[in-house]
Design a protein around this motif. Sequence first.
Motif, mmCIF file in Angstrom:
data_model
loop_
_atom_site.group_PDB
_atom_site.id
_atom_site.type_symbol
_atom_site.label_atom_id
_atom_site.label_comp_id
_atom_site.label_asym_id
_atom_site.label_seq_id
_atom_site.Cartn_x
_atom_site.Cartn_y
_atom_site.Cartn_z
ATOM 1 N N VAL A 129 38.881 32.108 51.597
ATOM 2 C CA VAL A 129 38.094 32.810 50.670
ATOM 3 C C VAL A 129 39.217 33.835 50.326
ATOM 4 C CG1 VAL A 129 36.346 34.349 49.690
ATOM 5 C CG2 VAL A 129 35.902 32.303 51.212
ATOM 6 N N ARG A 130 39.704 34.203 49.502
ATOM 7 C CA ARG A 130 40.779 35.183 49.138
ATOM 8 C C ARG A 130 40.704 35.870 47.665
ATOM 9 N NH1 ARG A 130 41.061 34.127 53.710
ATOM 10 N NH2 ARG A 130 42.761 33.623 54.760
ATOM 11 N N GLN A 131 41.141 36.897 47.644
ATOM 12 C CA GLN A 131 41.213 38.030 46.773
ATOM 13 C C GLN A 131 42.229 37.076 45.450
ATOM 14 O OE1 GLN A 131 42.080 41.869 47.670
ATOM 15 N NE2 GLN A 131 40.005 42.156 48.649
ATOM 16 N N ARG A 132 41.773 37.187 44.280
ATOM 17 C CA ARG A 132 42.932 36.721 43.300
ATOM 18 C C ARG A 132 44.053 37.721 42.905
ATOM 19 N NH1 ARG A 132 41.076 34.538 37.949
ATOM 20 N NH2 ARG A 132 43.214 33.433 37.844
ATOM 21 N N PRO A 133 45.116 37.523 42.398
ATOM 22 C CA PRO A 133 46.118 38.423 42.181
ATOM 23 C C PRO A 133 45.837 39.358 41.508
ATOM 24 C CG PRO A 133 46.968 36.098 42.119
ATOM 25 C CD PRO A 133 45.669 36.042 42.359
#
Length: 392
Positions: free
Chosen positions: A113-117
């Motif tokens: 689960v990662r933040q989008r650019p």
Amino acid sequence: MSQRVAVIGAGPSGLTSIKSCLDEGLKPTCFESSDDIGGLWRFKETPEPGRSSIYRSLVVNTSKEMMCFSDFPMPADYPNYMLHSQLLQYLRLYAQHFDLLRHITFQTSVLTVRQRPDFSHSGQWEVVTENREGQEQRHIFDGVLVCSGHYTQPVSPLDQFPGHESFPGRCLHSWEYKDADAFRGKRVVVVGIGNSGGDIVQKRHSTRKGAWVLSRMSSSGLPLDMTAISRLTVLLTSLLPRALVNWAAERTLNHRYDHRLYGLQPTHRLLEQKPLINDDLPGRILQGAVVLKPDLRGFQGSGLLFQDGTTEEDIDAVVFCTGYNGTFSFLPPSLCSGPGGDLNLYRYLYNTDAPPLYQGVLVVPLCQGYSTGGLRARIGSFINLDWPFDQF
């Protein structure tokens, strides 16, 4: 267009989160790594790595009156404290009643689960999943609800005890324990005095710090949580000095049985840690059926050495009831950088470095006794946060 929310896990928290998202007009997609709902409350004969595991005799510690969801009462014929299989059936009834299964993608694990650019503007997250065929897929969500629980990574302190390498018996964590049949007639030592330890212990129980012990039954035969958890109790606890509340509550417990005389006197005050919920342990100590030992120091051949210098010889097995690591490997490292690896979230809810109005990560750590109305309020504020943190 409805905001899309990822729900990780289809246990009690995941099911209520799906329902609450739908109530709020959101579009939830739940990812469940197994092939069924229930999470912790699904009994399996063989434990599966990376998943929670319970034993055959497990009975819940929360009464059905307090555990049931506010919009779906439990069946009237259920006992006040039920076996795990009955709670699982209740969850099935809940999912069927609100038609939740169509929002769940089974046998799909969440990898990252990662933040989008463009997170600083969009507040969106990229979620990478893997299905049972090993195929990865990327999804974009406006918010993420982590409902996967924290009883999946057992903590085993075996390496801390010298001599364990030459111990001829079996060492295991309570995560592996299923029932007493495999240990019948054998000399077993249980290490750790949490709820699992209190349930599993057969004869010898090693404890480092003791515990305050509460019975499920309270005054007039009512469930403990029905009498102990009330608005009046919460008000008094918040207004009165903490030391006074501890003294009064501990005095009441010691009137039933003196924890010091029973060898249970803990090193902490009652409100500092969770108590042990157990109906049988004090009586078994009184009968001599359970013998309390101090903290384990090490192994000596087939025997065990304890901190007071005493030993127990010819031990066949040691069961470590020593808790779990509450880790979420799929979350960004920035959210897991708190003390001891704890989540770096304000009240387990918000990452405070996100935009003032954002869609973020919310961890739902409670799997029982949760008001769905309260969860709806949390989710509503989580997806549309528009007030300062100091007003919580």
